[in-house]
Design a protein around this motif. Structure first.
Motif, mmCIF file in Angstrom:
data_model
loop_
_atom_site.group_PDB
_atom_site.id
_atom_site.type_symbol
_atom_site.label_atom_id
_atom_site.label_comp_id
_atom_site.label_asym_id
_atom_site.label_seq_id
_atom_site.Cartn_x
_atom_site.Cartn_y
_atom_site.Cartn_z
ATOM 1 N N CYS A 109 0.818 -1.170 0.156
ATOM 2 C CA CYS A 109 -0.002 -0.022 0.033
ATOM 3 C C CYS A 109 0.815 1.237 -0.209
ATOM 4 N N ASP A 169 -6.754 0.957 -2.842
ATOM 5 C CA ASP A 169 -7.706 0.394 -2.207
ATOM 6 C C ASP A 169 -7.924 -1.085 -2.172
ATOM 7 N N LYS A 211 -5.745 4.239 6.906
ATOM 8 C CA LYS A 211 -5.818 4.446 5.361
ATOM 9 C C LYS A 211 -5.560 5.827 5.023
ATOM 10 N N SER A 212 -6.235 6.847 5.629
ATOM 11 C CA SER A 212 -6.151 8.231 5.475
ATOM 12 C C SER A 212 -4.742 8.554 5.668
ATOM 13 N N ALA A 248 1.138 4.044 -2.936
ATOM 14 C CA ALA A 248 0.821 5.451 -2.683
ATOM 15 C C ALA A 248 1.842 6.290 -2.676
ATOM 16 N N LYS A 304 -2.674 7.490 2.514
ATOM 17 C CA LYS A 304 -3.225 8.318 1.652
ATOM 18 C C LYS A 304 -2.280 9.810 1.608
ATOM 19 N N GLU A 305 -2.058 10.141 2.840
ATOM 20 C CA GLU A 305 -1.487 11.395 2.957
ATOM 21 C C GLU A 305 -0.012 11.324 3.180
ATOM 22 N N ASN A 310 -3.708 4.056 -6.778
ATOM 23 C CA ASN A 310 -4.543 3.507 -6.038
ATOM 24 C C ASN A 310 -4.431 2.455 -5.298
#
Ligand code: ADP
Ligand code: ASP
Ligand code: MG
Length: 440
Positions: free
Chosen positions: A58, A69, A100-101, A62, A104-105, A67
């Motif tokens: 992941c 997901d 998860k967020s 990222a 993403k960041e 993606n």
């Protein structure tokens, strides 16, 4: 020492709900099992994924702006499945969403990798009714990512003083500024050891999927015997040479106070497993304790007439490896030859440069290399006092038609013989050496 047991459970021991049930039974059957160190869920079967691998994936996706997901869904499903299976009221979705967020960041690689243990720790503490303690407040790393041993020991002593039962996720800690740092892969073993040292435990139990440290790798040799007692030193030799049962850095923290480690099998808790102890054991050891090995080493052979009379020759040769940042494994030497052995992963892409520099600095007659060597370590504290061990090793290899390309021995108290063979002969060599000693 107090009757405190630190118990670490590996990935396969916590891979699904049924494994959690076994783990709880083990923990509650001894009230001294007070500090529990979980790994992230491992493989449930050979084609399954380790959660840690998925989390690193992941992170990788990222960082490339892709993606992730689909991969993260697999992670979520595993944890949700465990919680539902155990009928927990824990809201694991909240933690999963936050992680998860963060990914993403742009969260760091270490943060992502460590979340497997973090989430499993939340679940296990809820299931056991033990306090959850985040190791980011216990296990301290410096800015270079190295463990701050003394500060960590103090922090653990202080913070766990009044905590009777706790779950502390394995594999990670943090820098003073809060940045998460992980140990190298398999590092939950090190967490267990660091915690055992900090609370001055009487025993560090390491629960896995085999009934102890076996005399040889069970993936190569069929049904090897369990080693009942092994010393820290022997274990380090075997772990270093490829037996992954226990992370090789797990020895230092417990060695300080001589805390024994007991390797046990979650799927067969009645087995006694292996005791790993300091050198002071008095029982009569077997002829050899165990064997382990790894493939893919390169040997660079340097030949020069009268090399032994040339002062500083070896220093010059070694400095070439040093300036290229390469860890050397062994340096067997003869009258006019010296060989340098290093792992292929160390030398990747650098071999031509190194040979060229060796030519310039050492002016050898010839210099050759071969990238196809495997190393096997035959380890045993009983070796120094028993005659004929090496004879037996080489007879076994000879009888199996295996050509020995290199031999080195531990120099102080002899506890190992290292043998270099062709990669292709690796499995056959492990098998033949093991069979020669299994009943001795
Ligand atoms: P965990 O997930 O519990 O930390 P590991 O996968 O790290 O467990 O280590 C256990 C595995 O190590 C075993 O399943 C076995 O396949 C492998 N192994 C390799 N060499 C040995 C050995 N000498 N003794 C026992 N296990 C070994
Ligand atoms: N989960 C981590 C790994 O896969 C640490 C561990 O299992 O000990 O390497
Ligand atoms: Mg492991």
């Amino acid at each position: 020492m107090r009757d405190i047991v630190v118990a670490k459970f590996g990935g396969s021991s916590l891979a699904d709900k049924d494994q959690f049930i076994k783990v709880k039974e083990i923990i509650v059957s001894d009230k001294n099992r007070r500090y529990i160190i979980p790994s992230a869920p491992g493989k449930r079967h050979s084609r399954d994924h380790k959660i840690t691998d998925l989390l690193y994936m992941c992170h990788q996706l990222a960082t490339h702006g892709l993606n992730f997901d689909e991969v993260y869904n697999v992670v979520e499903e595993r944890y949700r499945g465990i919680c539902t299976g155990l009928e927990l009221e824990l809201n694991i979705g909240e933690a999963l969403g936050e992680i998860k967020s963060n990914i993403k960041e742009g969260a760091s690689k270490d943060y992502c990798g460590s979340r497997g243990e973090y989430l499993n720790g939340l679940i296990l503490s809820n299931y056991l009714g033990f306090q959850f303690i985040d190791p980011k407040n216990l296990i301290l790393f410096n800015d270079r990512g190295q463990l701050e041993e003394e500060k960590t020991e103090m922090l653990i002593g202080e913070k766990l003083k009044d905590v009777k039962y706790a779950v502390i996720p394995g594999f990670y800690g943090a820098k003073e500024n809060g940045d998460i740092v992980t140990f190298s892969r398999g590092g939950s073993d090190v967490t267990g050891s660091v915690i055992a040292n900090g609370v001055k435990a009487s025993l560090y139990e390491n629960w896995t999927d085999v009934s102890g440290f076996l005399m040889a790798d069970p993936r190569i040799v069929e049904n090897p015997k369990t080693i009942e007692v092994i010393t820290y030193k022997e274990l380090r030799e075997l772990s270093y040479m490829g037996a992954p049962v226990l992370h090789e850095e797990s020895i230092f923290p417990v060695k300080k106070h001589g805390i024994p480690i007991n390797i046990r099998n979650t799927n067969s808790p009645e087995d006694h497993g292996t005791m790993i102890v300091d050198d002071s054991t008095t029982e009569k050891p077997r002829k050899i304790t165990g064997i382990a090995g790894r493939k893919d080493f390169t040997v660079i052979n340097i030949e020069k007439a009268l090399m032994n009379e040339e002062k500083g020759f070896l220093r010059k040769a070694i400095s070439v490896f040093e300036t290229n940042g390469i860890s050397i494994e062994h340096i067997p030497s003869g009258m006019d030859t010296v060989s340098v052995v290093a792992a292929n992963t160390e030398l990747n892409g650098k071999i031509d440069k190194i040979k060229e520099e060796l030519r310039i600095y050492c002016n050898p007659d010839t210099i050759t290399h071969d990238t196809n060597m495997a190393l096997i370590a035959v380890v045993g504290r009983g070796m120094a006092k028993t005659k004929g061990i090496s004879g037996k090793v080489f007879t076994a290899l000879g009888n199996s038609d295996i050509n020995v390309r290199m031999i080195t021995q531990g120099s102080s108290k002899l506890i190992n013989i290292i043998i270099g063979i062709d990669n292709e002969d690796f499995e056959k060599a492990m098998e033949s050496i093991y069979r020669a000693f299994e009943n001795e």
